[in-house]
Design an enzyme around this catalytic site. Structure first.
Site, short mmCIF file in Angstrom:
data_model
loop_
_atom_site.label_atom_id
_atom_site.label_comp_id
_atom_site.label_asym_id
_atom_site.label_seq_id
_atom_site.Cartn_x
_atom_site.Cartn_y
_atom_site.Cartn_z
N ARG A 60 68.73 64.64 66.49
CA ARG A 60 67.51 63.84 66.32
C ARG A 60 66.74 63.56 67.62
O ARG A 60 65.74 62.86 67.59
CB ARG A 60 67.80 62.49 65.64
CG ARG A 60 68.46 62.59 64.29
CD ARG A 60 68.26 61.34 63.47
NE ARG A 60 68.59 60.12 64.19
CZ ARG A 60 68.22 58.90 63.82
NH1 ARG A 60 67.51 58.73 62.72
NH2 ARG A 60 68.57 57.85 64.51
N ASP A 61 67.17 64.10 68.75
CA ASP A 61 66.42 63.86 69.99
C ASP A 61 66.50 65.08 70.91
O ASP A 61 66.71 64.95 72.11
CB ASP A 61 66.95 62.62 70.70
CG ASP A 61 65.99 62.12 71.78
OD1 ASP A 61 64.78 62.44 71.70
OD2 ASP A 61 66.43 61.40 72.69
N LEU A 62 66.32 66.25 70.33
CA LEU A 62 66.34 67.46 71.15
C LEU A 62 65.04 67.59 71.95
O LEU A 62 63.94 67.51 71.40
CB LEU A 62 66.49 68.70 70.25
CG LEU A 62 67.91 68.97 69.73
CD1 LEU A 62 67.87 70.08 68.70
CD2 LEU A 62 68.83 69.34 70.87
N ASN A 66 67.23 66.68 77.51
CA ASN A 66 68.57 66.48 76.96
C ASN A 66 69.38 67.76 76.91
O ASN A 66 70.41 67.82 76.25
CB ASN A 66 68.48 65.87 75.56
CG ASN A 66 68.10 64.40 75.60
OD1 ASN A 66 68.20 63.77 76.65
ND2 ASN A 66 67.66 63.86 74.49
#
Length: 237
Positions: A60-62, A66
């Site tokens: 959910r936070d690519l 990251n």
């Protein structure tokens, strides 16, 4: 994670140290990544997603910040699981305050309450295009600008291309009716196979988006020497 050290008052998490994330790595390069490196990195990211999704977790936070890069520039590692969630059936209601704006999929931008693995594939597609052409795929400066940037390329949702979007609370009938343009026109530096993979990962309708498993089987990767990859995850592929 290398080790966990704890006592009654303190907890230490010891992680492997990697100097660069993908954003800093690309900035230092100053140009788009070489085609072979883009292919390898994309394949490794998709391998990570197959492993996560097979274990019922989505990130959910690519985003480039990251993704950590090894010193030799051969290995990419997925990091920062602060927004990752386990999922099951039926899919739960999740917040839409996830994923950095440029990598946020249209269903989240339109506040869809039930979303699933396609959010990670959308972000991966955006990262893939950015590695290949050294510029983000969709660069909005606000949520509404971001969604319009997407619609200008993929078309405004309608009964033919994404009928479910018309029922979402944040979709407005007053939105401009963009017809969309061919992805090849928006990503002129990408070849036919690269564009085809990108279209699969960034399909407007999340139900039509390619899975991580199927993406690994795309012909784009046929020339990749997988024996040289730092890690091979072929289970269930």
């Amino acid at each position: 994670m290398k080790e966990v050290l704890f006592s009654q008052e303190e907890l230490y998490l010891v992680f492997e140290y990697l100097e660069y994330d993908l954003k800093k790595y690309m900035k230092n390069k100053g140009t788009a990544l070489p085609a072979a490196q883009t292919m390898s990195f994309t394949y490794q990211i998709l391998q990570s997603l197959v492993f996560l999704h097979s274990n019922r977790i989505f990130h959910r936070d690519l985003k480039p910040q990251n993704l950590l890069i090894s010193d030799d520039g051969q290995t990419v590692k997925l990091a920062d699981f602060g927004l990752a969630r386990a999922f099951g059936t039926p899919i739960k209601t999740y917040t839409h305050e996830v994923v950095t704006l440029w990598y946020r999929c249209p269903e989240i931008l339109l506040s869809q309450k039930h979303y699933s693995l396609g959010v990670d594939l959308w972000s991966t597609g955006c990262i893939f295009a950015e590695m290949a052409q050294k510029r983000p795929l969709f660069m909005g400066d606000s949520e509404i600008d971001q969604i319009f940037k997407i619609f200008k390329i993929l078309g405004t949702p309608n009964e033919n291309n994404w009928p479910d979007a018309l029922k979402l609370n944040d979709f407005k009938s007053s939105f401009p009716k963009f017809r969309g343009i061919p992805m090849q026109q928006h990503t002129a530096s990408l070849n036919e196979l690269e564009v085809d993979l990108l279209k699969g990962m960034t399909a407007l309708d999340p139900n039509k988006r390619i899975s991580a498993k199927m993406a690994l089987l795309h012909p784009y990767f046929d020339t990749l020497d997988k024996s040289k990859l730092p890690f091979t995850y072929e289970e269930n592929v």
